[in-house]
Design a protein around this motif. Structure first.
Motif, mmCIF file in Angstrom:
data_model
loop_
_atom_site.group_PDB
_atom_site.id
_atom_site.type_symbol
_atom_site.label_atom_id
_atom_site.label_comp_id
_atom_site.label_asym_id
_atom_site.label_seq_id
_atom_site.Cartn_x
_atom_site.Cartn_y
_atom_site.Cartn_z
ATOM 1 N N GLU A 184 -64.809 -46.245 9.590
ATOM 2 C CA GLU A 184 -65.873 -47.137 9.138
ATOM 3 C C GLU A 184 -67.111 -47.089 10.040
ATOM 4 O OE1 GLU A 184 -62.827 -47.980 9.796
ATOM 5 O OE2 GLU A 184 -61.862 -48.599 7.922
ATOM 6 N N ASN A 185 -66.912 -46.705 11.301
ATOM 7 C CA ASN A 185 -68.016 -46.642 12.259
ATOM 8 C C ASN A 185 -68.564 -45.229 12.434
ATOM 9 O OD1 ASN A 185 -67.802 -49.469 12.943
ATOM 10 N ND2 ASN A 185 -65.940 -48.936 14.075
ATOM 11 N N ARG A 186 -68.213 -44.368 11.496
ATOM 12 C CA ARG A 186 -68.644 -42.959 11.503
ATOM 13 C C ARG A 186 -68.097 -42.207 12.720
ATOM 14 N NH1 ARG A 186 -69.753 -39.632 7.341
ATOM 15 N NH2 ARG A 186 -70.984 -37.863 8.055
ATOM 16 N N SER A 210 -66.185 -41.412 -0.355
ATOM 17 C CA SER A 210 -65.381 -42.553 0.081
ATOM 18 C C SER A 210 -63.892 -42.316 -0.113
ATOM 19 C CB SER A 210 -65.802 -43.816 -0.680
ATOM 20 O OG SER A 210 -65.565 -43.658 -2.062
ATOM 21 N N CYS A 211 -63.112 -42.858 0.801
ATOM 22 C CA CYS A 211 -61.643 -42.798 0.737
ATOM 23 C C CYS A 211 -61.152 -44.202 1.079
ATOM 24 C CB CYS A 211 -61.115 -41.756 1.724
ATOM 25 S SG CYS A 211 -59.327 -41.558 1.702
ATOM 26 N N THR A 212 -60.877 -45.002 0.060
ATOM 27 C CA THR A 212 -60.613 -46.427 0.262
ATOM 28 C C THR A 212 -59.159 -46.751 0.576
ATOM 29 O OG1 THR A 212 -60.274 -46.751 -2.115
ATOM 30 C CG2 THR A 212 -62.505 -47.033 -1.277
ATOM 31 N N ARG A 213 -58.237 -45.847 0.275
ATOM 32 C CA ARG A 213 -56.824 -46.133 0.480
ATOM 33 C C ARG A 213 -56.124 -44.964 1.130
ATOM 34 N NH1 ARG A 213 -57.978 -47.887 -4.797
ATOM 35 N NH2 ARG A 213 -57.792 -50.147 -5.090
ATOM 36 N N ARG A 214 -55.021 -45.248 1.810
ATOM 37 C CA ARG A 214 -54.177 -44.209 2.369
ATOM 38 C C ARG A 214 -53.189 -43.757 1.295
ATOM 39 N NH1 ARG A 214 -57.581 -45.845 4.793
ATOM 40 N NH2 ARG A 214 -58.370 -44.003 3.737
ATOM 41 N N CYS A 215 -52.654 -42.565 1.479
ATOM 42 C CA CYS A 215 -51.758 -41.993 0.462
ATOM 43 C C CYS A 215 -50.550 -42.883 0.179
ATOM 44 C CB CYS A 215 -51.292 -40.600 0.911
ATOM 45 S SG CYS A 215 -52.372 -39.275 0.353
ATOM 46 N N ARG A 264 -62.920 -45.241 4.794
ATOM 47 C CA ARG A 264 -63.154 -43.960 5.464
ATOM 48 C C ARG A 264 -64.043 -43.106 4.557
ATOM 49 N NH1 ARG A 264 -57.043 -42.260 7.504
ATOM 50 N NH2 ARG A 264 -56.778 -43.948 9.032
ATOM 51 N N THR A 265 -64.732 -42.175 5.148
ATOM 52 C CA THR A 265 -65.536 -41.234 4.369
ATOM 53 C C THR A 265 -65.215 -39.819 4.802
ATOM 54 O OG1 THR A 265 -67.391 -41.404 5.932
ATOM 55 C CG2 THR A 265 -67.430 -42.850 3.991
ATOM 56 N N TYR A 266 -65.432 -38.884 3.896
ATOM 57 C CA TYR A 266 -65.175 -37.479 4.186
ATOM 58 C C TYR A 266 -66.373 -36.623 3.805
ATOM 59 C CZ TYR A 266 -60.222 -37.928 5.354
ATOM 60 O OH TYR A 266 -59.038 -38.226 5.978
ATOM 61 N N ASP A 267 -66.671 -35.661 4.654
ATOM 62 C CA ASP A 267 -67.582 -34.582 4.287
ATOM 63 C C ASP A 267 -66.708 -33.449 3.760
ATOM 64 O OD1 ASP A 267 -69.581 -36.141 5.285
ATOM 65 O OD2 ASP A 267 -69.856 -35.001 7.132
ATOM 66 N N LEU A 268 -67.040 -32.934 2.583
ATOM 67 C CA LEU A 268 -66.260 -31.862 1.968
ATOM 68 C C LEU A 268 -67.060 -30.569 1.979
ATOM 69 C CD1 LEU A 268 -64.855 -33.760 -1.166
ATOM 70 C CD2 LEU A 268 -63.913 -33.654 1.145
ATOM 71 N N HIS A 269 -66.414 -29.494 2.356
ATOM 72 C CA HIS A 269 -67.043 -28.182 2.392
ATOM 73 C C HIS A 269 -66.267 -27.241 1.474
ATOM 74 C CE1 HIS A 269 -68.651 -28.919 6.770
ATOM 75 N NE2 HIS A 269 -68.725 -29.997 6.013
ATOM 76 N N ILE A 270 -66.967 -26.342 0.795
ATOM 77 C CA ILE A 270 -66.325 -25.277 0.026
ATOM 78 C C ILE A 270 -66.863 -23.947 0.540
ATOM 79 C CG2 ILE A 270 -65.912 -24.266 -2.242
ATOM 80 C CD1 ILE A 270 -66.417 -26.969 -3.487
#
Length: 255
Positions: free
Chosen positions: A212-214, A80-85, A188-194
């Motif tokens: 929010e709507n993917r 989850s990413c609830t706020r902007r920078c 917003r949500t993020y997929d993280l890859h390493i």
């Protein structure tokens, strides 16, 4: 123009990576770089202790021969990413600069106060296994300041120790974010890859964002979630080494 520049840089690094030999001998102790085997060992540790992470193979035609077929890169979804920078400027800072023993350099613990705000002091939670306590005693008596290499890290059993801080952060991130009005926040949500970067011989972080709507975020929306000191500089849109398709935000592993 920015896209063209990044494409040219990506192509140049791709050529350089092609001619860079695969690191065979561990240099983690001297320079902090990893062999592919050390990357896989560290990834296994992450997956074991943080079940939200998993190994992925990626596209069949983009497999890297120096990595196991089923362990090409690490993946976690729906962070989850609830706020902007720009909104974070009005909040209490969570970061703390932790100095090394020599006092000359330090590193940023980005969620230091997020993890420790309910504690009475700033002491790091002690790991309870006898193995870790023994390692800590050895570190206190070590005056030369040498870092442990990956081999000794495994031999000392640290891959089997529970990371208390990570567990706490994971628990908090998995809890539902509720606004003061009692309504669930639309985030917003993020997929993280390493991935393993063969040229820099280090792990490399990638981010793929959704609203929010993917629906995938635009480039400009992604940059809203990145510090403006780093956007388009150390964080740029690049081609993923294991997946075809749109560009993804990547944190440069240099330095």
């Amino acid at each position: 123009m920015e896209s063209l520049i990044n494409t040219v840089k990506g192509s140049a690094l791709g050529v350089a990576e092609f001619f860079t030999p695969v690191l065979k001998e561990s240099k983690f102790k001297e320079t902090g770089v990893l062999t592919p085997e050390e990357f896989v060992a560290a990834g296994d540790h992450l997956v074991h202790h943080c079940p939200t992470w998993q190994w992925a193979s990626g596209d069949e035609g983009m497999l890297k021969s120096y990595l196991p077929k089923d362990k090409q890169f690490l993946l976690t979804r729906n962070v989850s990413c609830t706020r902007r920078c720009k909104q974070l400027d009005t909040l209490d800072p969570l970061e703390k600069i932790l100095e090394d023993n020599d006092g000359e350099e330090g590193w940023v613990d980005t969620h230091h106060y997020y993890v420790n705000k309910e504690r009475d002091d700033d002491k790091v939670t002690e790991m309870t296994t006898e193995t870790v306590k023994e390692v800590e005693r050895d570190d206190e008596s070590d005056d030369d300041g040498e870092a442990a290499d990956m081999e000794s890290f495994e031999e000392n059993g640290l891959l089997d120790c529970e990371d208390v801080a990570v567990a706490q952060v994971t628990k908090k991130m998995e809890s539902v974010e509720v606004a003061s009005s009692g309504e669930i926040l639309q985030t917003r949500t993020y997929d993280l890859h390493i991935t393993y970067d063969k040229y820099y011989q280090t792990p490399r972080l990638w981010m793929c964002g959704y609203d929010e709507n993917r629906k995938p975020l635009t480039v400009e929306q992604v940059y809203e979630d990145v510090s403006q000191d780093h956007a388009r500089k150390t964080v740029t849109m690049e081609s993923h080494p294991h997946l075809p398709g749109p560009l993804m935000a990547s944190v440069h592993p240099c330095r």
